[in-house]
Every structure is written in C-alpha cells, then in structure tokens.
Design a protein around this motif. Sequence first.
Motif, PDB file in Angstrom:
ATOM      1  N   TYR A 125       0.843  -1.196   0.000  1.00 11.65           N
ATOM      2  CA  TYR A 125       0.000   0.000   0.000  1.00 11.65           C
ATOM      3  C   TYR A 125       0.880   1.249   0.000  1.00 11.65           C
ATOM      4  CZ  TYR A 125      -3.402   3.424   1.689  1.00 11.65           C
ATOM      5  OH  TYR A 125      -4.189   4.539   1.822  1.00 11.65           O
ATOM      6  N   THR A 126       1.946   1.207   0.831  1.00 11.77           N
ATOM      7  CA  THR A 126       2.814   2.385   0.952  1.00 11.77           C
ATOM      8  C   THR A 126       3.496   2.717  -0.372  1.00 11.77           C
ATOM      9  OG1 THR A 126       3.198   1.654   3.193  1.00 11.77           O
ATOM     10  CG2 THR A 126       4.621   3.395   2.410  1.00 11.77           C
ATOM     11  N   THR A 127       3.791   1.691  -1.179  1.00 11.91           N
ATOM     12  CA  THR A 127       4.469   1.976  -2.454  1.00 11.91           C
ATOM     13  C   THR A 127       3.583   2.795  -3.400  1.00 11.91           C
ATOM     14  OG1 THR A 127       3.711  -0.078  -3.406  1.00 11.91           O
ATOM     15  CG2 THR A 127       5.916  -0.112  -2.429  1.00 11.91           C
ATOM     16  N   LEU A 128       2.270   2.835  -3.113  1.00 10.60           N
ATOM     17  CA  LEU A 128       1.380   3.606  -3.989  1.00 10.60           C
ATOM     18  C   LEU A 128       1.593   5.107  -3.862  1.00 10.60           C
ATOM     19  CD1 LEU A 128      -2.120   1.954  -3.489  1.00 10.60           C
ATOM     20  CD2 LEU A 128      -0.618   1.747  -5.449  1.00 10.60           C
ATOM     21  N   PHE A 129       2.200   5.523  -2.741  1.00  8.59           N
ATOM     22  CA  PHE A 129       2.250   6.957  -2.439  1.00  8.59           C
ATOM     23  C   PHE A 129       3.610   7.587  -2.714  1.00  8.59           C
ATOM     24  CE2 PHE A 129      -1.266   5.428  -0.002  1.00  8.59           C
ATOM     25  CZ  PHE A 129      -2.183   6.465  -0.034  1.00  8.59           C
ATOM     26  N   SER A 130       3.557   8.764  -3.305  1.00 12.88           N
ATOM     27  CA  SER A 130       4.732   9.649  -3.320  1.00 12.88           C
ATOM     28  C   SER A 130       4.319  10.827  -2.443  1.00 12.88           C
ATOM     29  CB  SER A 130       5.026  10.162  -4.720  1.00 12.88           C
ATOM     30  OG  SER A 130       5.789   9.232  -5.433  1.00 12.88           O
ATOM     31  N   VAL A 131       4.912  10.904  -1.269  1.00 15.72           N
ATOM     32  CA  VAL A 131       4.502  11.960  -0.337  1.00 15.72           C
ATOM     33  C   VAL A 131       5.662  12.929  -0.126  1.00 15.72           C
ATOM     34  CG1 VAL A 131       3.519  12.453   1.934  1.00 15.72           C
ATOM     35  CG2 VAL A 131       3.127  10.233   0.885  1.00 15.72           C
ATOM     36  N   ILE A 132       5.349  14.191  -0.172  1.00 18.68           N
ATOM     37  CA  ILE A 132       6.368  15.190   0.181  1.00 18.68           C
ATOM     38  C   ILE A 132       5.860  15.869   1.446  1.00 18.68           C
ATOM     39  CG2 ILE A 132       7.778  17.086  -0.623  1.00 18.68           C
ATOM     40  CD1 ILE A 132       6.856  16.468  -3.442  1.00 18.68           C
ATOM     41  N   PHE A 133       6.572  15.640   2.530  1.00 23.64           N
ATOM     42  CA  PHE A 133       6.133  16.176   3.820  1.00 23.64           C
ATOM     43  C   PHE A 133       6.622  17.608   4.006  1.00 23.64           C
ATOM     44  CE2 PHE A 133       5.993  11.582   4.779  1.00 23.64           C
ATOM     45  CZ  PHE A 133       4.707  11.511   5.282  1.00 23.64           C
ATOM     46  N   GLN A 134       6.038  18.255   5.026  1.00 22.63           N
ATOM     47  CA  GLN A 134       6.449  19.632   5.372  1.00 22.63           C
ATOM     48  C   GLN A 134       7.932  19.681   5.731  1.00 22.63           C
ATOM     49  OE1 GLN A 134       3.967  20.759   8.657  1.00 22.63           O
ATOM     50  NE2 GLN A 134       2.291  21.389   7.361  1.00 22.63           N
ATOM     51  N   ASP A 135       8.338  18.740   6.592  1.00 20.63           N
ATOM     52  CA  ASP A 135       9.727  18.761   7.068  1.00 20.63           C
ATOM     53  C   ASP A 135      10.539  17.776   6.228  1.00 20.63           C
ATOM     54  OD1 ASP A 135       8.147  16.769   8.067  1.00 20.63           O
ATOM     55  OD2 ASP A 135       9.294  16.493   9.915  1.00 20.63           O
ATOM     56  N   ILE A 136      11.255  18.335   5.274  1.00 19.19           N
ATOM     57  CA  ILE A 136      12.009  17.487   4.349  1.00 19.19           C
ATOM     58  C   ILE A 136      13.292  17.015   5.023  1.00 19.19           C
ATOM     59  CG2 ILE A 136      13.265  17.533   2.152  1.00 19.19           C
ATOM     60  CD1 ILE A 136      11.010  19.772   1.507  1.00 19.19           C
ATOM     61  N   LYS A 137      13.523  15.714   4.953  1.00 21.00           N
ATOM     62  CA  LYS A 137      14.716  15.173   5.612  1.00 21.00           C
ATOM     63  C   LYS A 137      15.770  14.810   4.554  1.00 21.00           C
ATOM     64  CE  LYS A 137      13.229  14.719   9.985  1.00 21.00           C
ATOM     65  NZ  LYS A 137      12.267  15.812   9.956  1.00 21.00           N
ATOM     66  N   LEU A 138      16.966  15.352   4.747  1.00 27.04           N
ATOM     67  CA  LEU A 138      18.065  14.979   3.859  1.00 27.04           C
ATOM     68  C   LEU A 138      19.019  14.081   4.635  1.00 27.04           C
ATOM     69  CD1 LEU A 138      18.850  18.306   2.018  1.00 27.04           C
ATOM     70  CD2 LEU A 138      17.377  16.447   1.316  1.00 27.04           C
ATOM     71  N   PHE A 139      19.705  13.221   3.923  1.00 23.04           N
ATOM     72  CA  PHE A 139      20.613  12.267   4.570  1.00 23.04           C
ATOM     73  C   PHE A 139      22.043  12.522   4.109  1.00 23.04           C
ATOM     74  CE2 PHE A 139      16.417  10.529   4.297  1.00 23.04           C
ATOM     75  CZ  PHE A 139      16.213   9.990   5.556  1.00 23.04           C
ATOM     76  N   ALA A 140      22.986  12.131   4.949  1.00 16.69           N
ATOM     77  CA  ALA A 140      24.396  12.327   4.587  1.00 16.69           C
ATOM     78  C   ALA A 140      24.831  11.226   3.609  1.00 16.69           C
ATOM     79  CB  ALA A 140      25.269  12.329   5.832  1.00 16.69           C
ATOM     80  N   PHE A 141      24.087  11.137   2.502  1.00 19.91           N
ATOM     81  CA  PHE A 141      24.434  10.248   1.379  1.00 19.91           C
ATOM     82  C   PHE A 141      24.760  11.173   0.212  1.00 19.91           C
ATOM     83  CE2 PHE A 141      20.562   7.563   2.910  1.00 19.91           C
ATOM     84  CZ  PHE A 141      21.266   7.133   4.022  1.00 19.91           C
ATOM     85  N   ASN A 142      25.073  10.580  -0.952  1.00 17.39           N
ATOM     86  CA  ASN A 142      25.254  11.489  -2.079  1.00 17.39           C
ATOM     87  C   ASN A 142      23.891  11.887  -2.642  1.00 17.39           C
ATOM     88  OD1 ASN A 142      24.459   9.705  -4.187  1.00 17.39           O
ATOM     89  ND2 ASN A 142      26.505   8.792  -4.221  1.00 17.39           N
ATOM     90  N   LEU A 143      23.915  12.864  -3.562  1.00 20.15           N
ATOM     91  CA  LEU A 143      22.659  13.438  -4.046  1.00 20.15           C
ATOM     92  C   LEU A 143      21.765  12.381  -4.709  1.00 20.15           C
ATOM     93  CD1 LEU A 143      22.835  16.967  -5.326  1.00 20.15           C
ATOM     94  CD2 LEU A 143      21.158  15.505  -6.354  1.00 20.15           C
ATOM     95  N   ALA A 144      22.409  11.517  -5.516  1.00 20.62           N
ATOM     96  CA  ALA A 144      21.632  10.477  -6.206  1.00 20.62           C
ATOM     97  C   ALA A 144      20.952   9.560  -5.189  1.00 20.62           C
ATOM     98  CB  ALA A 144      22.548   9.667  -7.113  1.00 20.62           C
TER      99      ALA A 144
END
Length: 493
Positions: free
Chosen positions: A314-333
């Motif tokens: 069910y979760t794979t059906l959604f593309s959600v953009i939340f208010q608080d965007i979280k970035l990770f210390a990975f590369n951009l890709a």
Amino acid sequence: MDMDFPYTEDPNTLNDIKTAIKTIQSPVNGIGLIILKLFSIPGNLIGFFVFSVILFHLNPIILIILMATVVLSYFILLRANHYERSRKDELAEEERKAYYASATLSDFLYGKDIRVYGLKGILLQKKKESCEHLIHIISEIQGKILKATVMEAFLIFIREGVIYCYLIYQVIENGLSIGNFVMYSLVMNRFADWMDTTMKDIATIGIQSMYVSDFRDFLKKEEPIQVKNPKKIPESDQFEIELKNISFQYPGSDKYILKDFSLKIKAGQRIALVGINGAGKTTLVKLLTRLYRPTEGQILLNGIDINELDREEYTTLFSVIFQDIKLFAFNLAENITFTDKEEEENIIYQVLNQAGLSEKVNSLEHGIYTNMLKVLDENGIELSGGENQKLAMARALYKGGKIIIMDEPTAALDALAESQLYKNFDELIQKRTAIYISHRLSSTRFCDVIAFIEDGEIKEYGTHEELMKLNKSYANMFQIQAVYYREEERHVS
Ligand SMILES: Nc1ncnc2c1ncn2[C@@H]1O[C@H](COP(=O)(O)OP(=O)(O)OP(=O)(O)O)[C@@H](O)[C@H]1O
C-alpha cells in the motif's frame, strides 16, 4: 525499524526500547546472563545433593538451619532485585532525557538554533538535571542492594557461628577429632556455598526472565496491524480514495482531531486541503498513508478497506512530500533513489530536471555523486531551503507513486514561485490522483476541488470559483492573501 509509527511518538515505548536493548546487548544482562547461570546450576546442584546426604547423616537440624539461612538470603536478594526492576522505567526515562540533551548538543542540525537562541545553557542544565536524577535513582537502588548484602553477611555470620559452635561442642563433648572437625567444617561451608550460589542463580534467572519477557512483549509491539491474508491492490494507474465517517484521536488524547469526517477523492482528481493551522490536514495525510489508524470509520481504496491491504504494498502507492524534508548524509543520487544503483543515472537527471534542480547539479564538480551535508564529508553540500524542497519533489517523481501528496513542502519558496511549482508539478504527475495542502490558496486554486477544513470538519467544498461565490471563510482567506500576492507581484515586476 518496522515498528508501528504511533509507537515512535510514545514515550513509554521509547522507554521500553531502552530496557529491551539492555536485555540483549551484553552477556552480563538478560539472555546472556540466563545462559551463563543455566550452565553453572547443574554442577552446583550435584554438589548440593551429595553434601546434603553427608550432612543429613551428621545432624539433620544443622542441615535445616543451614538451609533456612540460605533460603532467607535468597528472598532478601530477590527483594532487592525486584526493587531494581520496579525502577527500570524511571531509569530508562532519565537515561533517554540525558541522551536527548547530549545528542541535541552535538547534532550539527541544531547548531544554528543553539547559537542564535543561546540554547547551550538550557540543554546543559537539562542534561545535568537528568544526570542528577539518574544518580539519585541509581543510589537508591544501590542502597537497597547494599542493605541486602549487609543482611546476607549477617546471615552468613550466624550460619558460620552455628557451624563452628556445633563442631566445637562435638570436639569438647564427644571427642570429635581435629581431622573430622576440619572435614565437617569444610563440608558444611561448601554445602552452604553451593546452596547459596544455586539459590542466587535461580533468583537471577527469575528476575532476568522478567526482563526477557519485557523484551518479548516489546517485539510483539512491532507490527500490531498485521493483515493475515491481505487483499491484492487492484492493477490501476488511478485510484479513488474514500474516507467514510472517520473520527480520530491521537493515542493518549481525548481530543477529536477529526470527527465523523467523510470525503471522496475521485480517481485522477486533484484535491486541495486548505484551512488554518491545526485544522487536521497533516493528520489526514497520516491516516491516508496508514501511519495512524482511524479511531472510527473506514478508508477505502478503490472500494477496499485499506486495512485489508498489505501495508508495504500500500505504501508503495504513495509519493509523499512532507512539510519537514529530511536529507541524509548520502550522495545526491542516493538522496533521491535511496539505493546505490548507478544504472539509473538518466532517470535521476530527468527528475532533477523536472524538479528544476539540474542547473544546480550541473554546477557541482561531482554532479549527482556529490555528498550532501557536512556531517561525514567536509566537502558535502548544503542546499538552500527552496533547493531542498525541489530535491524532495525529485524524490517523489523518482518514486513514481500513483497517489501524490504534497503537504506544504514549499514554505521556503515565495508565493509566486510556489504557485508556479505546484502547477509544474501537477503537469508532471499527469493523470495520477493528487492531494495538495497549502496555506497559500493561490497555489491550489487550479485543483479540481477544494476542501476547506476547520476543527476537523469540511466546512466548505467545491471548485475555487464555487467557494469564491459562496463568499465565506475560503473566499475571505483568499481575498486577504490576494492583497499580499499583488504586492509581491509588484515587487517582482
Ligand atoms: N502526535 C500527536 N499527538 C497529539 N496531538 C497531535 C499530534 N500531532 C498533531 N497533533 C494535534 O493535532 C491537531 C491537528 O494537527 P495537524 O498537524 O493535522 O494540523 P494541520 O492542519 O496540518 O496544521 P498546519 O497547517 O499547521 O500544518 C493539532 O492540534 C496538533 O496539536
């Protein structure tokens, strides 16, 4: 990681996690300790039986006295252990508080606020208070353990006294030889030691099994909303969502955030959820994405109750953009794909382009392989607020969910840029069902339908034109905002 989302916001569960970790992380606690004790008990039991037979023949009363003192010290120890266990939640809570203060102080994401608002003082003070409270709890526990140890020492003193008085009496009155005196004193002492150790091991196993049982209860918490035989999600590019008489209260709260809320979002429809702060819009998103379960009512996806569907699918059906965007210390890709697959370079560049970030990425020496944030790489990049939001959009486009939710991720953009971005994004998602949340009503006026939410209820529902004609709260809010937009437009031109 798989734990049901509401637990992540529940302090009791967070305390349980702390205790559960202690149960498994070290061989001197929990499962490790039980295993160690289980190995030592059989040897002690054999010694205990052999020596009790010898002692029984010597004098059964002495045997009973020795047993009584050992059993007594067993209960004293057990009481101290139970006391320690009764304080485990307090301990876990204070440990978490102290950890929170330390982690916040050393988390560079809080660096700006800590400096600008001078938070160092309050955080250090909070850490100090928690540490002091922790020391207080630990010293109370240690005090009980010390008391138990003193009582136990006293019982050993009595035990030894009885043994030696009896043996001296036997030497004087019955001519017990020195050789036998030494042998019997050794037998009695070894017997008491064996029994003592065995009882202590049993007490330790008993108390540690309670911690293990807490740990098992904690594991059971992981996924309470498991569906036994989940229904298949229908093959479709467009989904209809229906909220039927939904009521919702957050766990531990008696306030209804939504009350008897009904709404149908037709397949492929664009709906805007608007309303003042705290109206319940994000809560609706949490219910739709199954982070929370409605207290009452049903949510249907193409007519099927979403609780009957496999949650991951069910979760794979959604593309959600939340208010608080979280970035990770990975590369951009990796921040877009959340995998380390490099063969999807073209798609990554495509979504970055669609989200309006390609110029920025092309200016970077390592392009999409540039590390983000400076936590792990001193050359890591920091994006601006607006760029972060564009990156989040690229993420959503890459995921390609069939239902799109944008929960006001564009706060860092000016009103005109936001409006443009919503429209561009809307074109990119083609015919997919989309739910847009924004406080800027001009951004969502293009939607097929607008639901104006207040106090957990839909107060107005219709197209932008219909709501403007209605001339109530929506129209009023729109007109107030329009003044600012016109001003902003004047500044831009
Ligand atoms: N985890 C939580 N536990 C208890 N109450 C919560 C929780 N999260 C939100 N609330 C409360 O639920 C109400 C609705 O919050 P929600 O975030 O859904 O509002 P919103 O309409 O999205 O607001 P905004 O426009 O400010 O983002 C608020 O009163 C909020 O305090």
